[in-house]
Design a protein around this motif. Sequence first.
Motif, short mmCIF file in Angstrom:
data_model
loop_
_atom_site.label_atom_id
_atom_site.label_comp_id
_atom_site.label_asym_id
_atom_site.label_seq_id
_atom_site.Cartn_x
_atom_site.Cartn_y
_atom_site.Cartn_z
N LYS A 41 20.13 -2.17 45.82
CA LYS A 41 20.51 -3.06 46.91
C LYS A 41 19.64 -4.31 46.92
N LYS A 42 18.33 -4.14 46.78
CA LYS A 42 17.42 -5.28 46.76
C LYS A 42 17.73 -6.20 45.58
N SER A 43 17.99 -5.62 44.42
CA SER A 43 18.31 -6.40 43.23
C SER A 43 19.60 -7.18 43.42
N THR A 44 20.61 -6.54 43.99
CA THR A 44 21.89 -7.20 44.22
C THR A 44 21.76 -8.33 45.22
N GLU A 45 21.02 -8.11 46.30
CA GLU A 45 20.80 -9.15 47.29
C GLU A 45 20.06 -10.34 46.68
N CYS A 46 19.12 -10.05 45.81
CA CYS A 46 18.35 -11.10 45.15
C CYS A 46 19.25 -11.95 44.26
N SER B 43 21.72 -14.17 46.12
CA SER B 43 21.15 -15.36 46.75
C SER B 43 20.65 -16.38 45.74
N GLY B 44 20.91 -16.15 44.46
CA GLY B 44 20.57 -17.13 43.44
C GLY B 44 19.27 -16.87 42.71
N GLY B 45 18.59 -15.81 43.03
CA GLY B 45 17.35 -15.48 42.33
C GLY B 45 17.61 -14.55 41.17
N TYR B 46 16.56 -14.06 40.62
CA TYR B 46 16.69 -13.04 39.57
C TYR B 46 15.63 -11.97 39.77
N TRP B 47 15.98 -10.75 39.42
CA TRP B 47 15.17 -9.57 39.66
C TRP B 47 14.35 -9.29 38.41
N ASP C 122 10.52 -7.41 41.74
CA ASP C 122 10.43 -8.50 42.71
C ASP C 122 11.56 -9.50 42.47
N CYS C 123 11.89 -10.21 43.53
CA CYS C 123 12.89 -11.26 43.44
C CYS C 123 12.18 -12.58 43.16
N HIS C 124 12.63 -13.28 42.14
CA HIS C 124 12.03 -14.55 41.76
C HIS C 124 13.08 -15.65 41.87
N THR C 125 12.65 -16.80 42.37
CA THR C 125 13.59 -17.91 42.50
C THR C 125 13.30 -19.01 41.49
N GLU C 126 12.11 -19.07 41.02
CA GLU C 126 11.71 -20.10 40.05
C GLU C 126 11.41 -19.45 38.71
N PRO C 127 11.83 -20.09 37.61
CA PRO C 127 11.55 -19.50 36.29
C PRO C 127 10.05 -19.37 35.99
N GLN C 128 9.20 -20.18 36.63
CA GLN C 128 7.76 -20.13 36.37
C GLN C 128 7.10 -18.94 37.02
N ASP C 129 7.82 -18.24 37.89
CA ASP C 129 7.24 -17.10 38.60
C ASP C 129 6.89 -15.92 37.68
N VAL C 130 7.49 -15.87 36.50
CA VAL C 130 7.40 -14.68 35.66
C VAL C 130 6.72 -15.02 34.35
#
Length: 63
Positions: free
Chosen positions: A37-42, A45-49, A53-61
């Motif tokens: 559920k968390k992955s799908t919600e992420c 909303s335009g992020g990636y799992w 964790d849900c990340h919105t910016e490519p630099q996060d990982v």
Amino acid sequence: MKEAAGEANMTVITIVLIAIVLSVGTIIVRSMMSNTKKSTECTSSGGYWYGGDCHTEPQDVDI
């Protein structure tokens, strides 16, 4: 009489083991469903799992 008592004991043991397996299975399935559920919600909303964790910016990982 001993045979009947032995069969009753085996029945009780079997029921208890089934209950334990069912309990553990329920915990595992609920955890998996929560993570899905968390992955799908992420991703909705335009992020990636990644890494739980849900990340919105490519630099996060750090890959």
